[in-house]
Design an enzyme around this catalytic site. Structure first.
Site, PDB file in Angstrom:
ATOM      1  N   GLU A  91       0.813  -1.203   0.000  1.00  0.00           N
ATOM      2  CA  GLU A  91       0.000   0.000   0.000  1.00  0.00           C
ATOM      3  C   GLU A  91       0.850   1.259   0.000  1.00  0.00           C
ATOM      4  OE1 GLU A  91      -2.221  -0.268   3.616  1.00  0.00           O
ATOM      5  OE2 GLU A  91      -0.436  -0.044   4.840  1.00  0.00           O
ATOM      6  N   CYS A 104       3.287   8.119   1.763  1.00  0.00           N
ATOM      7  CA  CYS A 104       3.872   7.052   2.583  1.00  0.00           C
ATOM      8  C   CYS A 104       3.941   5.803   1.710  1.00  0.00           C
ATOM      9  CB  CYS A 104       2.954   6.841   3.792  1.00  0.00           C
ATOM     10  SG  CYS A 104       3.386   5.422   4.802  1.00  0.00           S
ATOM     11  N   CYS A 111       6.898  -8.221   6.242  1.00  0.00           N
ATOM     12  CA  CYS A 111       8.102  -7.767   6.932  1.00  0.00           C
ATOM     13  C   CYS A 111       8.589  -8.888   7.843  1.00  0.00           C
ATOM     14  CB  CYS A 111       7.813  -6.520   7.763  1.00  0.00           C
ATOM     15  SG  CYS A 111       9.269  -5.887   8.619  1.00  0.00           S
ATOM     16  N   CYS A 115       7.299  -7.003  14.555  1.00  0.00           N
ATOM     17  CA  CYS A 115       6.952  -6.220  15.751  1.00  0.00           C
ATOM     18  C   CYS A 115       5.542  -6.601  16.219  1.00  0.00           C
ATOM     19  CB  CYS A 115       7.014  -4.731  15.447  1.00  0.00           C
ATOM     20  SG  CYS A 115       8.657  -4.214  14.950  1.00  0.00           S
ATOM     21  N   CYS A 118       2.416  -4.486  15.054  1.00  0.00           N
ATOM     22  CA  CYS A 118       2.339  -4.108  13.632  1.00  0.00           C
ATOM     23  C   CYS A 118       1.659  -5.203  12.831  1.00  0.00           C
ATOM     24  CB  CYS A 118       3.744  -3.858  13.099  1.00  0.00           C
ATOM     25  SG  CYS A 118       3.774  -3.580  11.322  1.00  0.00           S
ATOM     26  N   GLY A 165       6.915  -2.981   5.441  1.00  0.00           N
ATOM     27  CA  GLY A 165       8.286  -3.459   5.273  1.00  0.00           C
ATOM     28  C   GLY A 165       9.335  -2.651   6.005  1.00  0.00           C
ATOM     29  N   GLU A 166      10.497  -3.266   6.131  1.00  0.00           N
ATOM     30  CA  GLU A 166      11.638  -2.625   6.785  1.00  0.00           C
ATOM     31  C   GLU A 166      12.608  -2.189   5.680  1.00  0.00           C
ATOM     32  OE1 GLU A 166      12.904  -1.470   9.784  1.00  0.00           O
ATOM     33  OE2 GLU A 166      14.488  -0.984   8.365  1.00  0.00           O
ATOM     34  N   SER A 197      12.286   5.256   7.559  1.00  0.00           N
ATOM     35  CA  SER A 197      11.923   4.848   8.913  1.00  0.00           C
ATOM     36  C   SER A 197      12.432   3.432   9.134  1.00  0.00           C
ATOM     37  CB  SER A 197      10.401   4.898   9.064  1.00  0.00           C
ATOM     38  OG  SER A 197      10.024   4.401  10.327  1.00  0.00           O
ATOM     39  N   SER A 219      12.217   3.743  14.882  1.00  0.00           N
ATOM     40  CA  SER A 219      11.060   3.257  15.631  1.00  0.00           C
ATOM     41  C   SER A 219      11.549   2.721  16.970  1.00  0.00           C
ATOM     42  CB  SER A 219      10.361   2.162  14.828  1.00  0.00           C
ATOM     43  OG  SER A 219       9.833   2.734  13.654  1.00  0.00           O
ATOM     44  N   LEU A 220      11.416   3.521  17.999  1.00  0.00           N
ATOM     45  CA  LEU A 220      11.985   3.182  19.303  1.00  0.00           C
ATOM     46  C   LEU A 220      11.001   2.331  20.127  1.00  0.00           C
ATOM     47  CD1 LEU A 220      14.752   3.905  20.407  1.00  0.00           C
ATOM     48  CD2 LEU A 220      13.703   5.813  21.629  1.00  0.00           C
ATOM     49  N   HIS A 221       9.869   2.899  20.442  1.00  0.00           N
ATOM     50  CA  HIS A 221       8.745   2.192  21.087  1.00  0.00           C
ATOM     51  C   HIS A 221       8.978   1.696  22.511  1.00  0.00           C
ATOM     52  CE1 HIS A 221       7.068   2.497  17.180  1.00  0.00           C
ATOM     53  NE2 HIS A 221       7.795   1.551  16.649  1.00  0.00           N
ATOM     54  N   ASN A 301      -2.694   1.917  16.372  1.00  0.00           N
ATOM     55  CA  ASN A 301      -3.856   1.517  15.582  1.00  0.00           C
ATOM     56  C   ASN A 301      -4.154   0.069  15.882  1.00  0.00           C
ATOM     57  OD1 ASN A 301      -5.474   2.779  13.439  1.00  0.00           O
ATOM     58  ND2 ASN A 301      -3.484   3.785  13.104  1.00  0.00           N
ATOM     59  N   CYS A 344      -0.279   3.602   8.335  1.00  0.00           N
ATOM     60  CA  CYS A 344       0.725   2.782   7.678  1.00  0.00           C
ATOM     61  C   CYS A 344       0.659   1.362   8.219  1.00  0.00           C
ATOM     62  CB  CYS A 344       2.104   3.368   7.908  1.00  0.00           C
ATOM     63  SG  CYS A 344       2.298   4.960   7.118  1.00  0.00           S
TER      64      CYS A 344
HETATM   65  N1  SAH Z   1       9.688  -0.931   9.222  1.00  0.00           N
HETATM   66  C1  SAH Z   1       9.867   0.448   9.432  1.00  0.00           C
HETATM   67  C2  SAH Z   1       8.946   1.311   8.605  1.00  0.00           C
HETATM   68  C3  SAH Z   1       7.521   0.854   8.441  1.00  0.00           C
HETATM   69  S1  SAH Z   1       6.510   0.915   9.881  1.00  0.00           S
HETATM   70  C4  SAH Z   1       9.753   0.804  10.896  1.00  0.00           C
HETATM   71  O1  SAH Z   1       9.341  -0.051  11.679  1.00  0.00           O
HETATM   72  O2  SAH Z   1      10.107   1.918  11.243  1.00  0.00           O
HETATM   73  C5  SAH Z   1       6.229   2.658  10.048  1.00  0.00           C
HETATM   74  C6  SAH Z   1       5.855   3.093  11.446  1.00  0.00           C
HETATM   75  O3  SAH Z   1       4.534   2.646  11.787  1.00  0.00           O
HETATM   76  C7  SAH Z   1       6.799   2.548  12.493  1.00  0.00           C
HETATM   77  O4  SAH Z   1       7.174   3.532  13.428  1.00  0.00           O
HETATM   78  C8  SAH Z   1       5.928   1.513  13.136  1.00  0.00           C
HETATM   79  O5  SAH Z   1       6.383   1.229  14.415  1.00  0.00           O
HETATM   80  C9  SAH Z   1       4.559   2.129  13.091  1.00  0.00           C
HETATM   81  N2  SAH Z   1       3.464   1.176  13.288  1.00  0.00           N
HETATM   82  C10 SAH Z   1       3.390  -0.106  12.893  1.00  0.00           C
HETATM   83  N3  SAH Z   1       2.222  -0.657  13.258  1.00  0.00           N
HETATM   84  C11 SAH Z   1       1.526   0.289  13.901  1.00  0.00           C
HETATM   85  C12 SAH Z   1       0.242   0.328  14.516  1.00  0.00           C
HETATM   86  N4  SAH Z   1      -0.543  -0.736  14.537  1.00  0.00           N
HETATM   87  N5  SAH Z   1      -0.148   1.484  15.090  1.00  0.00           N
HETATM   88  C13 SAH Z   1       0.652   2.568  15.065  1.00  0.00           C
HETATM   89  N6  SAH Z   1       1.867   2.599  14.501  1.00  0.00           N
HETATM   90  C14 SAH Z   1       2.311   1.467  13.928  1.00  0.00           C
HETATM   91 FE1  SF4 Z   2       8.312  -4.421  10.141  1.00  0.00          FE
HETATM   92 FE2  SF4 Z   2       8.217  -1.813  10.794  1.00  0.00          FE
HETATM   93 FE3  SF4 Z   2       6.085  -3.433  11.127  1.00  0.00          FE
HETATM   94 FE4  SF4 Z   2       8.193  -3.726  12.706  1.00  0.00          FE
HETATM   95  S1  SF4 Z   2       6.865  -1.920  12.562  1.00  0.00           S
HETATM   96  S2  SF4 Z   2       7.061  -5.378  11.697  1.00  0.00           S
HETATM   97  S3  SF4 Z   2       9.845  -3.284  11.287  1.00  0.00           S
HETATM   98  S4  SF4 Z   2       7.008  -2.864   9.188  1.00  0.00           S
END
Ligand code: SAH
Ligand code: SF4
Length: 382
Positions: A91, A104, A111, A115, A118, A165-166, A197, A219-221, A301, A344
């Site tokens: 997408e 975006c 991926c 995570c 995600c 994707g990463e 990212s 993406s720290l989290h 989300n 995203c």
């Molecule tokens: N793989 C890369 C880029 C794609 S994800 C990364 O992880 O940075 C882009 C962003 O969306 C990242 O910061 C990710 O942590 C965040 N993200 C993924 N799933 C999400 C969700 N369900 N709600 C909010 N943010 C989310």
């Molecule tokens: Fe992959 Fe980014 Fe999703 Fe983590 S947040 S699974 S690195 S797309």
């Protein structure tokens, strides 16, 4: 089999043209036709010599990705789902704001990082996108929007690699795609308006600093390894200290820039005051002159398979205030396109396996057909 010219950055296209016995300036003309004008037919390219057009017709083509669906939100956000074959879809989301238009885009189908919060991660990894498939998302969206808005001006001013994707696990395809975005003969975006990212692929952060230091979002989290190991499994390979040090090295290549730390707010998991205090301590260890990092708090989300919930807004605000009071620039991401699930990585929201992706694609096709009058003019297949 002819070659898809979307696969090339300008140097790649020059090398291709050279193989056809053509000079570099011909490649520049061709590149401009493709990316600045959205041309697909060599016959349209009136300032190219007829002999070159003939050679191109026999050896090359310009082919975007088939559009499976397009959804437009009430707030102007538009999401496209592109078919990348074998039941996989990726997408791209366009987010218009008063002072910019952000696209975006995705770098992989699925991926491998996995995570917990995600939906792309839950879907597993299918394959890397090629350079052409990454570029095709921008190429299609820019020219579709220009046509739709009846303008010759650039519509997309910013690109963020925050779709599926990463990106740093698809480095070899990513870098030429970034070069197409930055090239003055391509999309002419400045280095700071293109954001990669990453969940923290440390060696590739270092390579990106050398090869193409665009804006970096990390993406720290989580503020400590125990929690981050659990949320972002890649942390077990590249723990926080290594990640923070690589951010520091990145800024040596881009001294006036800053790193954006993304932090997805998960109810009861990483959103407590003590987490904010730990984050502040972490950032303060890496003190640099000026603002070297910013935090972007992302309301989670939710999707059922995650078993996680979004933090209440009051907690997000309180968390942000703790960081701001400690002098850390912090913003809360606005949720956009909620009515079309445009966050995203949200495409696969209720997907448990790939068979269901295919089912869902079929459903979306139907939704799209049913909705045509209410969405912007549907794309004419590319
Ligand atoms: N793989 C890369 C880029 C794609 S994800 C990364 O992880 O940075 C882009 C962003 O969306 C990242 O910061 C990710 O942590 C965040 N993200 C993924 N799933 C999400 C969700 N369900 N709600 C909010 N943010 C989310
Ligand atoms: Fe992959 Fe980014 Fe999703 Fe983590 S947040 S699974 S690195 S797309």
């Amino acid at each position: 089999m002819t070659t898809n010219l979307l696969e090339f950055d300008l140097d790649g296209l020059a090398a291709f043209c050279e193989r056809l016995g053509e000079k570099r300036f011909r490649a520049t003309q061709l590149f401009r036709w493709i990316h600045q004008r959205g041309a697909t037919e060599f016959d349209q390219m009136s300032d190219l010599a007829k002999s070159l057009r003939g050679k191109l017709a026999g050896s090359a083509h310009v082919q975007g990705l088939p559009v499976i669906s397009q959804h437009a939100s009430n707030d102007g956000t538009i999401k496209w789902l592109f078919d990348v074959g074998e039941g996989n879809a990726v997408e791209a989301v366009f987010i218009p704001e008063s002072d910019r238009g952000t696209l975006c885009i995705s770098s992989q189908a699925g991926c491998a990082v996995g995570c917990r919060f995600c939906s792309t991660g839950h879907q597993g990894f299918s394959r890397n996108l090629t350079t052409g498939e990454i570029v095709a998302q921008l190429w299609f969206a820019e020219h579709f929007l220009r046509k739709h808005l009846k303008t010759e001006d650039r519509v997309i001013s910013n690109v963020v690699m925050m779709g599926m994707g990463e990106p740093l696990q698809n480095y070899n395809a990513l870098v030429p795609a970034l070069r197409v975005m930055l090239d003055d003969h391509g999309y002419g975006l400045s280095r700071r308006r293109v954001t990669v990212s990453t969940s923290g692929v440390v060696p590739m952060i270092d390579r990106l600093a050398q090869d193409c230091p665009v804006a970096l979002a990390v993406s720290l989290h989580a503020p400590n390894n125990l929690l981050r190991d659990n949320l972002v499994p890649l942390n077990r390979k590249y723990p926080l200290a290594e990640l923070m040090e690589s951010c520091n090295r990145y800024l040596e290549h881009a001294p006036r820039d800053f790193i954006t730390f993304e932090y997805c707010m998960l109810d009861g998991v990483n959103d407590q005051p003590q987490h904010a205090q730990e984050l502040i301590a972490l950032v303060q260890q890496y003190r640099r002159p000026g603002v070297w990092c910013k935090f972007n708090l992302i309301p989670f989300n939710p999707f059922p398979a995650s078993g996680l919930l979004r933090s209440p807004m009051a907690r997000v605000t309180a968390f942000g205030k703790l960081l701001s009071d400690a002098g850390i620039v912090t913003t809360v991401r606005k949720t956009r396109g909620d009515d079309i699930d445009a966050a995203c990585g949200q495409l696969a929201g209720d997907v448990k396996d790939r068979t269901q992706v295919v089912k869902r694609i079929a459903q979306q096709r139907m939704v799209m057909m049913a909705q045509v009058p209410s969405v912007v003019e549907p794309p004419k297949g590319v």
